[in-house]
Enzyme design. Structure first.
Site, PDB file in Angstrom:
ATOM      1  N   ASP A 171       0.849  -1.194   0.000  1.00 48.46           N
ATOM      2  CA  ASP A 171       0.000   0.000   0.000  1.00 48.46           C
ATOM      3  C   ASP A 171       0.884   1.243   0.000  1.00 48.46           C
ATOM      4  OD1 ASP A 171      -3.221   0.520   0.997  1.00 48.46           O
ATOM      5  OD2 ASP A 171      -1.821   2.199   1.089  1.00 48.46           O
ATOM      6  N   ILE A 172       0.478   2.238  -0.780  1.00 49.92           N
ATOM      7  CA  ILE A 172       1.279   3.468  -0.918  1.00 49.92           C
ATOM      8  C   ILE A 172       1.246   4.303   0.369  1.00 49.92           C
ATOM      9  CG2 ILE A 172      -0.494   5.062  -1.803  1.00 49.92           C
ATOM     10  CD1 ILE A 172       1.503   5.744  -4.070  1.00 49.92           C
ATOM     11  N   ASN A 195     -13.014  -3.110   2.628  1.00 47.20           N
ATOM     12  CA  ASN A 195     -13.953  -2.011   2.789  1.00 47.20           C
ATOM     13  C   ASN A 195     -14.977  -2.049   1.660  1.00 47.20           C
ATOM     14  OD1 ASN A 195     -12.709  -0.840   5.083  1.00 47.20           O
ATOM     15  ND2 ASN A 195     -11.118   0.049   3.767  1.00 47.20           N
ATOM     16  N   GLU A 248     -12.107   3.742  -1.108  1.00 48.31           N
ATOM     17  CA  GLU A 248     -11.612   4.795  -2.020  1.00 48.31           C
ATOM     18  C   GLU A 248     -11.469   4.268  -3.438  1.00 48.31           C
ATOM     19  OE1 GLU A 248      -7.885   6.162  -0.505  1.00 48.31           O
ATOM     20  OE2 GLU A 248      -8.781   7.009   1.310  1.00 48.31           O
ATOM     21  N   VAL A 249     -11.001   3.043  -3.570  1.00 47.40           N
ATOM     22  CA  VAL A 249     -10.725   2.480  -4.899  1.00 47.40           C
ATOM     23  C   VAL A 249     -11.738   1.373  -5.178  1.00 47.40           C
ATOM     24  CG1 VAL A 249      -9.019   1.365  -6.377  1.00 47.40           C
ATOM     25  CG2 VAL A 249      -8.260   3.006  -4.638  1.00 47.40           C
ATOM     26  N   HIS A 281     -10.419  -5.202  -3.139  1.00 49.90           N
ATOM     27  CA  HIS A 281      -9.075  -5.433  -2.591  1.00 49.90           C
ATOM     28  C   HIS A 281      -9.176  -5.811  -1.123  1.00 49.90           C
ATOM     29  CE1 HIS A 281     -10.039  -1.125  -2.305  1.00 49.90           C
ATOM     30  NE2 HIS A 281      -9.408  -1.139  -1.145  1.00 49.90           N
ATOM     31  N   MET A 282      -8.239  -6.662  -0.749  1.00 52.59           N
ATOM     32  CA  MET A 282      -8.107  -7.118   0.620  1.00 52.59           C
ATOM     33  C   MET A 282      -6.868  -6.428   1.184  1.00 52.59           C
ATOM     34  SD  MET A 282      -7.658 -11.153   1.267  1.00 52.59           S
ATOM     35  CE  MET A 282      -9.268 -11.848   1.244  1.00 52.59           C
ATOM     36  N   HIS A 283      -7.030  -5.720   2.312  1.00 50.55           N
ATOM     37  CA  HIS A 283      -5.859  -5.158   2.996  1.00 50.55           C
ATOM     38  C   HIS A 283      -5.304  -6.248   3.912  1.00 50.55           C
ATOM     39  CE1 HIS A 283      -6.861  -0.751   2.330  1.00 50.55           C
ATOM     40  NE2 HIS A 283      -8.043  -1.284   2.118  1.00 50.55           N
TER      41      HIS A 283
HETATM   42  P1  5GP Z   1      -9.773   1.510   0.354  1.00 46.53           P
HETATM   43  O1  5GP Z   1      -9.965   2.720   1.228  1.00 46.53           O
HETATM   44  O2  5GP Z   1     -10.426   1.688  -0.993  1.00 46.53           O
HETATM   45  O3  5GP Z   1     -10.176   0.229   1.031  1.00 46.53           O
HETATM   46  O4  5GP Z   1      -8.219   1.362   0.145  1.00 46.53           O
HETATM   47  C1  5GP Z   1      -7.536   1.813  -0.967  1.00 46.53           C
HETATM   48  C2  5GP Z   1      -6.070   1.727  -0.637  1.00 46.53           C
HETATM   49  O5  5GP Z   1      -5.325   1.873  -1.830  1.00 46.53           O
HETATM   50  C3  5GP Z   1      -5.591   2.802   0.333  1.00 46.53           C
HETATM   51  O6  5GP Z   1      -5.032   2.183   1.487  1.00 46.53           O
HETATM   52  C4  5GP Z   1      -4.540   3.575  -0.477  1.00 46.53           C
HETATM   53  O7  5GP Z   1      -3.447   3.984   0.298  1.00 46.53           O
HETATM   54  C5  5GP Z   1      -4.155   2.583  -1.560  1.00 46.53           C
HETATM   55  N1  5GP Z   1      -3.742   3.192  -2.808  1.00 46.53           N
HETATM   56  C6  5GP Z   1      -4.409   4.146  -3.513  1.00 46.53           C
HETATM   57  N2  5GP Z   1      -3.756   4.445  -4.648  1.00 46.53           N
HETATM   58  C7  5GP Z   1      -2.643   3.657  -4.673  1.00 46.53           C
HETATM   59  C8  5GP Z   1      -1.565   3.517  -5.600  1.00 46.53           C
HETATM   60  O8  5GP Z   1      -1.493   4.165  -6.640  1.00 46.53           O
HETATM   61  N3  5GP Z   1      -0.604   2.609  -5.295  1.00 46.53           N
HETATM   62  C9  5GP Z   1      -0.655   1.846  -4.155  1.00 46.53           C
HETATM   63  N4  5GP Z   1       0.354   0.992  -3.954  1.00 46.53           N
HETATM   64  N5  5GP Z   1      -1.660   1.965  -3.249  1.00 46.53           N
HETATM   65  C10 5GP Z   1      -2.642   2.859  -3.509  1.00 46.53           C
END
Ligand code: 5GP
Length: 115
Positions: free
Chosen positions: A30-31, A88, A96-97, A101-103
Site C-alpha cells: 500500500d502506498i 472495505n 476509495e478504490v 481489494h483485501m488489505h
Molecule cells: P480503500 O480505502 O479503498 O479500502 O483502500 C484503498 C487503498 O489503496 C488505500 O489504502 C490507499 O493507500 C491505496 N492506494 C491508492 N492508490 C494507490 C496507488 O497508486 N498505489 C498503491 N500501492 N496503493 C494505492
C-alpha cells in the site's frame, strides 16, 4: 481496459511494489501504509466491491485471494504472530478504490474496534 488505478497497476502502466503475482491475483505494498506490513491483494479481473461478488462465479478467485494472503503472511513472517484482513465496501466503510481489494495488515498489535 481498466477504470481504476489498480487496473493500471495490473497492466504495469504504473509501478507498484509487487510482492505476489499469479494468473488470477496481484499483491503489492500500500502506498500509504497503516502498519509495518500493509499489502493490498486484488483480483486481476475487475470486481468493483463486495456487493458485486457472486459466490457461484467468484468462489475460486476468492479462495486464490485467501491463499495469496496466507502465502504473503508466511513470506513476511507474520503468520504466527497474526495479521488482519480488511475489505472495505462503500462510502461508510471509506472505500476509495472501486476495484475489490483485501488489505493485509500486520507487524504491530491491532486494536478493536477499528476506527
Ligand atoms: P480503500 O480505502 O479503498 O479500502 O483502500 C484503498 C487503498 O489503496 C488505500 O489504502 C490507499 O493507500 C491505496 N492506494 C491508492 N492508490 C494507490 C496507488 O497508486 N498505489 C498503491 N500501492 N496503493 C494505492
Amino acid at each position: 481496459m481498466g477504470s481504476t488505478i489498480f487496473s493500471k497497476i495490473i497492466s504495469k502502466e504504473i509501478p507498484a511494489n509487487i510482492v505476489f503475482e499469479s494468473d488470477t491475483v496481484l499483491a503489492f505494498k500500500d502506498i500509504n501504509p497503516q502498519a509495518p506490513i500493509h499489502i493490498l491483494i486484488i483480483p486481476k479481473i475487475e470486481i468493483p466491491t463486495i456487493t458485486d461478488i457472486k459466490g457461484s462465479e467468484h468462489a475460486s478467485l476468492l479462495a486464490d485471494m485467501f491463499d495469496a494472503a496466507n502465502q504473503i503472511a508466511k513470506q513476511m513472517e507474520i503468520a504466527e504472530s497474526g495479521f488482519r484482513l480488511v475489505l472495505n465496501c462503500g462510502r461508510d466503510a471509506g472505500q476509495e478504490v472501486y476495484h475489490l481489494h483485501m488489505h493485509l495488515l500486520g507487524g504491530r498489535q491491532m486494536k478493536w474496534p477499528p476506527g
